[in-house]
Design a protein around this motif. Structure first.
Motif, PDB file in Angstrom:
ATOM      1  N   THR A  64      27.817  19.313  94.438  1.00 12.79           N
ATOM      2  CA  THR A  64      27.230  18.023  94.767  1.00 12.79           C
ATOM      3  C   THR A  64      25.712  18.154  94.691  1.00 12.79           C
ATOM      4  O   THR A  64      25.178  19.270  94.633  1.00 12.79           O
ATOM      5  CB  THR A  64      27.613  17.601  96.201  1.00 12.79           C
ATOM      6  N   ILE A  65      25.017  17.055  94.735  1.00  7.96           N
ATOM      7  CA  ILE A  65      23.554  17.109  94.717  1.00  7.96           C
ATOM      8  C   ILE A  65      23.051  17.823  95.970  1.00  7.96           C
ATOM      9  O   ILE A  65      22.077  18.580  95.905  1.00  7.96           O
ATOM     10  CB  ILE A  65      22.918  15.699  94.563  1.00  7.96           C
ATOM     11  N   PHE A  66      23.720  17.646  97.097  1.00  4.60           N
ATOM     12  CA  PHE A  66      23.336  18.356  98.314  1.00  4.60           C
ATOM     13  C   PHE A  66      23.455  19.861  98.109  1.00  4.60           C
ATOM     14  O   PHE A  66      22.565  20.623  98.496  1.00  4.60           O
ATOM     15  CB  PHE A  66      24.178  17.900  99.510  1.00  4.60           C
ATOM     16  N   SER A  67      24.544  20.295  97.476  1.00  8.13           N
ATOM     17  CA  SER A  67      24.726  21.723  97.199  1.00  8.13           C
ATOM     18  C   SER A  67      23.668  22.240  96.246  1.00  8.13           C
ATOM     19  O   SER A  67      23.170  23.357  96.411  1.00  8.13           O
ATOM     20  CB  SER A  67      26.119  21.991  96.619  1.00  8.13           C
ATOM     21  N   LEU A  68      23.319  21.439  95.250  1.00  2.56           N
ATOM     22  CA  LEU A  68      22.252  21.852  94.324  1.00  2.56           C
ATOM     23  C   LEU A  68      20.942  22.053  95.084  1.00  2.56           C
ATOM     24  O   LEU A  68      20.211  23.014  94.835  1.00  2.56           O
ATOM     25  CB  LEU A  68      22.062  20.818  93.216  1.00  2.56           C
ATOM     26  N   LEU A  69      20.655  21.163  96.012  1.00  6.96           N
ATOM     27  CA  LEU A  69      19.437  21.299  96.817  1.00  6.96           C
ATOM     28  C   LEU A  69      19.494  22.537  97.707  1.00  6.96           C
ATOM     29  O   LEU A  69      18.486  23.232  97.880  1.00  6.96           O
ATOM     30  CB  LEU A  69      19.199  20.041  97.646  1.00  6.96           C
ATOM     31  N   GLN A  70      20.666  22.835  98.260  1.00  5.53           N
ATOM     32  CA  GLN A  70      20.834  24.052  99.058  1.00  5.53           C
ATOM     33  C   GLN A  70      20.577  25.289  98.197  1.00  5.53           C
ATOM     34  O   GLN A  70      19.916  26.234  98.641  1.00  5.53           O
ATOM     35  CB  GLN A  70      22.252  24.151  99.628  1.00  5.53           C
ATOM     36  N   ILE A  71      21.118  25.283  96.991  1.00  4.24           N
ATOM     37  CA  ILE A  71      20.931  26.408  96.072  1.00  4.24           C
ATOM     38  C   ILE A  71      19.446  26.578  95.757  1.00  4.24           C
ATOM     39  O   ILE A  71      18.919  27.690  95.793  1.00  4.24           O
ATOM     40  CB  ILE A  71      21.760  26.212  94.787  1.00  4.24           C
ATOM     41  N   CYS A  72      18.785  25.470  95.446  1.00  6.35           N
ATOM     42  CA  CYS A  72      17.353  25.525  95.131  1.00  6.35           C
ATOM     43  C   CYS A  72      16.555  26.085  96.289  1.00  6.35           C
ATOM     44  O   CYS A  72      15.680  26.948  96.096  1.00  6.35           O
ATOM     45  CB  CYS A  72      16.832  24.137  94.767  1.00  6.35           C
ATOM     46  N   GLU A  73      16.823  25.607  97.479  1.00  7.03           N
ATOM     47  CA  GLU A  73      16.094  26.086  98.648  1.00  7.03           C
ATOM     48  C   GLU A  73      16.353  27.575  98.875  1.00  7.03           C
ATOM     49  O   GLU A  73      15.428  28.347  99.119  1.00  7.03           O
ATOM     50  CB  GLU A  73      16.502  25.284  99.884  1.00  7.03           C
ATOM     51  N   ALA A  74      17.610  27.981  98.754  1.00  8.53           N
ATOM     52  CA  ALA A  74      17.973  29.378  98.979  1.00  8.53           C
ATOM     53  C   ALA A  74      17.349  30.313  97.940  1.00  8.53           C
ATOM     54  O   ALA A  74      16.985  31.445  98.248  1.00  8.53           O
ATOM     55  CB  ALA A  74      19.494  29.529  98.981  1.00  8.53           C
ATOM     56  N   LEU A  75      17.222  29.825  96.708  1.00 10.52           N
ATOM     57  CA  LEU A  75      16.649  30.640  95.630  1.00 10.52           C
ATOM     58  C   LEU A  75      15.139  30.436  95.475  1.00 10.52           C
ATOM     59  O   LEU A  75      14.510  31.071  94.639  1.00 10.52           O
ATOM     60  CB  LEU A  75      17.346  30.326  94.300  1.00 10.52           C
ATOM     61  N   GLU A  76      14.609  29.504  96.263  1.00 11.42           N
ATOM     62  CA  GLU A  76      13.178  29.178  96.223  1.00 11.42           C
ATOM     63  C   GLU A  76      12.732  28.739  94.825  1.00 11.42           C
ATOM     64  O   GLU A  76      11.744  29.223  94.275  1.00 11.42           O
ATOM     65  CB  GLU A  76      12.348  30.372  96.713  1.00 11.42           C
ATOM     66  N   VAL A  77      13.514  27.808  94.260  1.00  4.82           N
ATOM     67  CA  VAL A  77      13.198  27.225  92.957  1.00  4.82           C
ATOM     68  C   VAL A  77      13.308  25.712  93.057  1.00  4.82           C
ATOM     69  O   VAL A  77      13.936  25.183  93.965  1.00  4.82           O
ATOM     70  CB  VAL A  77      14.133  27.736  91.830  1.00  4.82           C
ATOM     71  N   SER A  78      12.711  25.027  92.087  1.00  4.68           N
ATOM     72  CA  SER A  78      12.836  23.570  92.027  1.00  4.68           C
ATOM     73  C   SER A  78      14.119  23.207  91.281  1.00  4.68           C
ATOM     74  O   SER A  78      14.722  24.048  90.609  1.00  4.68           O
ATOM     75  CB  SER A  78      11.629  22.974  91.296  1.00  4.68           C
ATOM     76  N   ILE A  79      14.502  21.953  91.391  1.00  6.08           N
ATOM     77  CA  ILE A  79      15.659  21.469  90.625  1.00  6.08           C
ATOM     78  C   ILE A  79      15.400  21.679  89.136  1.00  6.08           C
ATOM     79  O   ILE A  79      16.297  22.089  88.402  1.00  6.08           O
ATOM     80  CB  ILE A  79      15.918  19.971  90.926  1.00  6.08           C
TER      81      ILE A  79
END
Length: 75
Positions: free
Chosen positions: A54-69
């Motif tokens: 989901t978009i929420f999961s994508l945002l979680q992944i980005c935050e965890a990896l310290e990258v932008s979408i």
């Protein structure tokens, strides 16, 4: 979306997540923990099974990896 079908997109995303995770020298377990999960199954599903986040999961992944979408989807 550059002409990707759903399966191609999920596979490319899974490979990208794995590459970014490995670049940061994180295990699947460590990434899952950063995302708020207790086990690596969720990360494994994205990387290997081509799960559709989901978009929420994508945002979680980005935050965890310290990258932008944009960086996450740069494939």
């Amino acid at each position: 979306m550059r002409g990707y079908n759903r399966e191609e997109f999920k596979n490319l995303l899974g490979r990208r997540i794995k590459k970014l995770r490995e670049d940061k020298k994180l295990t699947q377990q460590q990434l899952a923990f950063r995302m708020g999960f207790k086990d690596k199954q969720v990360v494994n599903r994205y990387e290997n099974d081509g799960a559709n986040p989901t978009i929420f999961s994508l945002l979680q992944i980005c935050e965890a990896l310290e990258v932008s979408i944009s960086e996450l989807l740069d494939f």
